[in-house]
Enzyme design. Structure first.
Site, PDB file in Angstrom:
ATOM      1  N   ARG A  92       0.853  -1.179   0.000  1.00 28.27           N
ATOM      2  CA  ARG A  92       0.000   0.000   0.000  1.00 28.27           C
ATOM      3  C   ARG A  92       0.898   1.240   0.000  1.00 28.27           C
ATOM      4  NH1 ARG A  92      -2.864  -3.097  -1.556  1.00 28.27           N
ATOM      5  NH2 ARG A  92      -4.801  -3.939  -0.738  1.00 28.27           N
TER       6      ARG A  92
ATOM      7  N   HIS B 271       1.106  -0.327 -10.494  1.00 29.17           N
ATOM      8  CA  HIS B 271       0.176  -1.148  -9.718  1.00 29.17           C
ATOM      9  C   HIS B 271      -0.153  -2.456 -10.452  1.00 29.17           C
ATOM     10  CE1 HIS B 271      -3.045  -0.810  -6.354  1.00 29.17           C
ATOM     11  NE2 HIS B 271      -2.706  -2.069  -6.566  1.00 29.17           N
TER      12      HIS B 271
END
Length: 310
Positions: free
Chosen positions: A225, A273
């Site tokens: 994260r 990502h």
């Protein structure tokens, strides 16, 4: 009996998931009316992702479970209207993708591949890298993904050490927990992989203090994260050489703004990502299996503890 399942994950995702979900429901013997719009009181399950515009779960009084398509749940778990059970996505294909990403970048740093790739023509400076058992790799977060990555790296021979807030045991991995264990792992980790969930306790867990504890010249890999890392502290640690390099797959704002200092930094690798994307075919089987379980009276798999946030 036909079940009404609301797909609340965006139109593009619906086009991607329609066929795989239909096939998975059939495989599990479920009769499903899969819709993108429905009267709330008719909905029995919700398939959800943060791309959804659904914010108020109060009207969904018959809903038995909300099934998240992402492994991360931080964008929904704090919703005060969410009283239905929430399941996070635990998918073997997603886990496999994360393992491959982490192992690839650990090996890249371990072998010093960046120096070879960027070497000027004629450069010939042989340097013998240590063997894997001589390299300590730290894993922050020993959940599903962390355990899988730790096990794979241990299988390659690395000296793997893991940290979690609560005690864990993983074969061939030295496990730490608590504040003292956190500091111990940082002091030993030459390559650090962050796979913690994002909670108020883990936000900015890698700050200036944490980087200062690590061996000089350590490497960071963050496919977990973005907000686990304090950006300015990482940049400072990179600039003064305390941290040699960082590979970052997740960020506080995505896509990463074009004016962010991570772009163009000589010691930062940015990936968009991609470490552990949800694949429609395999994720659909996970969703269908979970619905079939609930309908048969079994417990919901991968249910989120809303108090802990994951």
């Amino acid at each position: 009996m036909t079940l009404t399942v609301l797909f609340a994950a965006g139109d593009a995702e619906f086009a991607e998931y329609l066929a795989p979900l239909t096939e998975a429901f059939t495989q599990y013997g479920l009769q499903i009316d899969l819709v993108t719009k429905a009267m709330p009181e008719a909905v029995e399950y919700i398939i959800y992702s943060p791309a959804s515009t659904l914010r108020d779960f109060t009207p969904y009084t018959r809903c038995k479970a909300v099934l998240n398509l992402w492994a991360g749940v931080e964008k929904i778990v704090g919703n005060p209207t969410l009283t239905q059970p929430l399941a996070r996505m635990v998918d073997p294909a997603l886990t496999r993708g994360m393992v491959e990403y982490v192992c690839g970048h650990v090996l890249r740093y371990h072998l010093g591949m960046d120096a070879h790739i960027t070497a000027a023509p004629g450069t010939w400076v042989p340097q013998e890298p240590p063997l894997a058992p001589e390299r300590v790799v730290g894993i922050l977060g020993m959940g599903e993904l962390g355990r899988a990555c730790a096990t794979a790296l241990a299988g390659l021979g690395f000296a793997v050490e893991g940290w979690s807030s609560q005690p864990k045991q993983v074969a061939d991995v030295t496990c730490h927990h608590g504040r003292e264990g956190f500091d111990t792992l940082l002091q030993r980790a030459e390559i650090l992989v962050t796979l913690l969930p994002l909670t108020p306790q883990t936000e900015n867990i890698l700050d200036a203090r944490a980087f200062a504890l690590m061996p000089k010249g350590a490497h960071i890999i963050n496919p977990g994260r973005g907000a686990l890392i304090e950006d300015d502290a990482l940049l400072a640690a990179l600039d003064d050489g305390q941290i040699a390099a960082a590979t970052l797959d997740v960020f506080r704002i995505e896509p990463l703004p074009a004016d962010h200092l991570f772009w163009g930094h000589p010691h930062v690798t940015i990936t968009p990502h991609i470490a552990a994307t949800t694949r429609a075919k395999s994720a659909s089987l996970v969703v269908a299996n979970n619905i079939a379980r609930v309908e048969s009276g079994a417990e919901l798999l991968y249910q989120v503890d809303t108090a802990r946030g994951y």
